[in-house]
Design a protein around this motif. Sequence first.
Motif, PDB file in Angstrom:
ATOM      1  N   PRO A 157       0.814  -1.229   0.000  1.00 46.75           N
ATOM      2  CA  PRO A 157       0.000   0.000   0.000  1.00 46.75           C
ATOM      3  C   PRO A 157       0.841   1.270   0.000  1.00 46.75           C
ATOM      4  N   THR A 158       1.961   1.212   0.726  1.00 49.26           N
ATOM      5  CA  THR A 158       2.845   2.373   0.801  1.00 49.26           C
ATOM      6  C   THR A 158       3.538   2.617  -0.540  1.00 49.26           C
ATOM      7  N   VAL A 159       3.969   1.549  -1.194  1.00 44.50           N
ATOM      8  CA  VAL A 159       4.614   1.662  -2.505  1.00 44.50           C
ATOM      9  C   VAL A 159       3.644   2.274  -3.512  1.00 44.50           C
ATOM     10  N   ILE A 160       2.396   1.814  -3.475  1.00 43.12           N
ATOM     11  CA  ILE A 160       1.383   2.346  -4.400  1.00 43.12           C
ATOM     12  C   ILE A 160       1.158   3.825  -4.146  1.00 43.12           C
ATOM     13  N   GLU A 161       1.020   4.211  -2.876  1.00 40.24           N
ATOM     14  CA  GLU A 161       0.807   5.623  -2.540  1.00 40.24           C
ATOM     15  C   GLU A 161       1.981   6.472  -2.990  1.00 40.24           C
ATOM     16  N   ASP A 162       3.190   5.978  -2.758  1.00 36.94           N
ATOM     17  CA  ASP A 162       4.377   6.744  -3.132  1.00 36.94           C
ATOM     18  C   ASP A 162       4.470   6.914  -4.647  1.00 36.94           C
ATOM     19  N   GLU A 163       4.097   5.898  -5.399  1.00 40.82           N
ATOM     20  CA  GLU A 163       4.121   5.997  -6.861  1.00 40.82           C
ATOM     21  C   GLU A 163       3.131   7.048  -7.358  1.00 40.82           C
ATOM     22  N   ILE A 164       1.957   7.087  -6.729  1.00 43.77           N
ATOM     23  CA  ILE A 164       0.955   8.091  -7.105  1.00 43.77           C
ATOM     24  C   ILE A 164       1.471   9.488  -6.789  1.00 43.77           C
ATOM     25  N   LEU A 165       2.030   9.634  -5.590  1.00 42.49           N
ATOM     26  CA  LEU A 165       2.534  10.949  -5.178  1.00 42.49           C
ATOM     27  C   LEU A 165       3.716  11.390  -6.044  1.00 42.49           C
ATOM     28  N   ALA A 166       4.509  10.439  -6.510  1.00 40.94           N
ATOM     29  CA  ALA A 166       5.634  10.775  -7.390  1.00 40.94           C
ATOM     30  C   ALA A 166       5.118  11.398  -8.690  1.00 40.94           C
ATOM     31  N   ARG A 167       4.028  10.864  -9.215  1.00 41.39           N
ATOM     32  CA  ARG A 167       3.431  11.424 -10.434  1.00 41.39           C
ATOM     33  C   ARG A 167       2.886  12.826 -10.172  1.00 41.39           C
ATOM     34  N   VAL A 168       2.250  13.004  -9.014  1.00 43.85           N
ATOM     35  CA  VAL A 168       1.724  14.327  -8.658  1.00 43.85           C
ATOM     36  C   VAL A 168       2.867  15.320  -8.487  1.00 43.85           C
ATOM     37  N   GLU A 169       3.921  14.877  -7.807  1.00 40.04           N
ATOM     38  CA  GLU A 169       5.078  15.746  -7.563  1.00 40.04           C
ATOM     39  C   GLU A 169       5.722  16.171  -8.882  1.00 40.04           C
ATOM     40  N   ALA A 170       5.712  15.289  -9.861  1.00 39.53           N
ATOM     41  CA  ALA A 170       6.315  15.604 -11.162  1.00 39.53           C
ATOM     42  C   ALA A 170       5.570  16.728 -11.866  1.00 39.53           C
ATOM     43  N   VAL A 171       4.223  16.678 -11.852  1.00 38.87           N
ATOM     44  CA  VAL A 171       3.471  17.739 -12.536  1.00 38.87           C
ATOM     45  C   VAL A 171       3.551  19.047 -11.763  1.00 38.87           C
ATOM     46  N   LEU A 172       3.569  18.957 -10.433  1.00 40.91           N
ATOM     47  CA  LEU A 172       3.706  20.175  -9.632  1.00 40.91           C
ATOM     48  C   LEU A 172       5.041  20.855  -9.892  1.00 40.91           C
ATOM     49  N   SER A 173       6.088  20.063 -10.039  1.00 42.27           N
ATOM     50  CA  SER A 173       7.424  20.632 -10.288  1.00 42.27           C
ATOM     51  C   SER A 173       7.497  21.322 -11.638  1.00 42.27           C
ATOM     52  N   GLU A 174       6.570  20.962 -12.543  1.00 43.95           N
ATOM     53  CA  GLU A 174       6.499  21.616 -13.847  1.00 43.95           C
ATOM     54  C   GLU A 174       5.605  22.858 -13.822  1.00 43.95           C
ATOM     55  N   GLY A 175       5.108  23.205 -12.624  1.00 41.92           N
ATOM     56  CA  GLY A 175       4.240  24.366 -12.495  1.00 41.92           C
ATOM     57  C   GLY A 175       2.813  24.093 -12.911  1.00 41.92           C
ATOM     58  N   LYS A 176       2.435  22.815 -12.938  1.00 36.96           N
ATOM     59  CA  LYS A 176       1.076  22.443 -13.322  1.00 36.96           C
ATOM     60  C   LYS A 176       0.281  22.013 -12.095  1.00 36.96           C
ATOM     61  N   LEU A 177      -1.047  22.165 -12.172  1.00 38.34           N
ATOM     62  CA  LEU A 177      -1.907  21.776 -11.066  1.00 38.34           C
ATOM     63  C   LEU A 177      -1.943  20.253 -10.931  1.00 38.34           C
ATOM     64  N   ALA A 178      -2.187  19.775  -9.722  1.00 35.42           N
ATOM     65  CA  ALA A 178      -2.207  18.337  -9.466  1.00 35.42           C
ATOM     66  C   ALA A 178      -3.269  17.624 -10.296  1.00 35.42           C
ATOM     67  N   ARG A 179      -4.328  18.331 -10.667  1.00 39.97           N
ATOM     68  CA  ARG A 179      -5.397  17.721 -11.468  1.00 39.97           C
ATOM     69  C   ARG A 179      -4.878  17.240 -12.819  1.00 39.97           C
ATOM     70  N   THR A 180      -3.791  17.818 -13.290  1.00 41.16           N
ATOM     71  CA  THR A 180      -3.258  17.431 -14.599  1.00 41.16           C
ATOM     72  C   THR A 180      -2.506  16.106 -14.538  1.00 41.16           C
ATOM     73  N   ALA A 181      -2.371  15.529 -13.354  1.00 46.10           N
ATOM     74  CA  ALA A 181      -1.717  14.223 -13.243  1.00 46.10           C
ATOM     75  C   ALA A 181      -2.625  13.097 -13.722  1.00 46.10           C
ATOM     76  N   ASP A 182      -3.892  13.428 -14.018  1.00 46.15           N
ATOM     77  CA  ASP A 182      -4.857  12.454 -14.559  1.00 46.15           C
ATOM     78  C   ASP A 182      -4.953  11.200 -13.701  1.00 46.15           C
ATOM     79  N   LEU A 183      -5.159  11.398 -12.414  1.00 44.55           N
ATOM     80  CA  LEU A 183      -5.317  10.267 -11.517  1.00 44.55           C
ATOM     81  C   LEU A 183      -6.697   9.647 -11.675  1.00 44.55           C
ATOM     82  N   THR A 184      -6.767   8.343 -11.551  1.00 46.93           N
ATOM     83  CA  THR A 184      -8.060   7.671 -11.579  1.00 46.93           C
ATOM     84  C   THR A 184      -8.778   7.950 -10.250  1.00 46.93           C
ATOM     85  N   PRO A 185     -10.112   7.752 -10.202  1.00 47.09           N
ATOM     86  CA  PRO A 185     -10.828   7.932  -8.929  1.00 47.09           C
ATOM     87  C   PRO A 185     -10.234   7.086  -7.803  1.00 47.09           C
TER      88      PRO A 185
END
Length: 366
Positions: A157-185
Amino acid sequence: MALKIGIVGLPNVGKSTLFNALTRQSVPAENYPFCTIDPSVGVVPVPDVRLDDLAVLSKSEKTLPAVIEFVDIAGLVKGASEGEGLGNQFLSHIREVDAILEMVRFFDDPDVIHVHGEVNPAKDIEVINLELLLVDQESVSKRREKLQRDVKTGLKPTVIEDEILARVEAVLSEGKLARTADLTPEEQKVIKSLNLLTLKPILYAFNGKTGGHNLDLANDGRAEEAFALVKSLGAQYVQVDAVTEHELTEVADDDQEMFRQELGVQVNGLTELIRGAYETLGLITFFTTGPKESRAWTVAKGATAPEAGAAIHNDFKDKFIRAEVVGCDTLKADGSWSAARDKGDIRTEGKTYVVNDGDVMVFLHS
């Protein structure tokens, strides 16, 4: 479902004036920055003529509209994420809302102070969004640091959460909103506890001024730049005149349309704002009606009949058997529930039925 929308923006752009118009409550709305210190909350009924028609048809004793809870949050400034202005005190208030209403000044007036000394709505949006983004960056970074020990042990569960957050962190570092990470529900549920600000839907409200120098008439490119920016963010906007809407709350309901025409205000800005909020959040309305009460209920678009039943009572979802359904317009044309039944217009639907906007429903449960 109870909806909570936070009104944010730079200082002195009309947030509290709009809040006053929405709620008819008296909160400070003076012409200087940082007037609002503590967030004010108001519960606003959602106007819906269909509900009024159903109440008349059923001769209901009570009419209960759907409601939206608006939170008036004091102005943010550049550097708020680092404590500038009133900083994190206000950012924390935004975490608990379902969506953000970002108020943006859309008129020139030398007598009304702008915190940056110039009126440029696209720049204002970028300033606010950047502050929200920086707060999210900090939240994600701290959470990932806490997860690293369990990630190294391979705890799934922790690995999965960290992978999701890594994707969010990547778009944020590009100056984009977290919504652009296209996360599933499902992925959004995993990180829901963080209450990331830029993962929330944002509706932009361009605040004009009746008789003023509104930017959509200025023909200098500022309005077009703002419209294009909102579109690029995959968001929607509404145009509203907060001062006029607030003034109209003092006018009798029957006279408001006449005053709107005299002022040249073509649409009800508050109704448009609530409509925009529903669209931004992907919401629809269904109804229940009878002699005791007619009531509007809010559910997510795509909700099944049992999920809609849960809006009324949790037991309706788990103990759902079937629902009787008829469209609001059909019921109104038929004249009564019994007449609609006699005409065969009332359908019996099961657990897989997807609720439509405007459905009138009766739930049968064990």
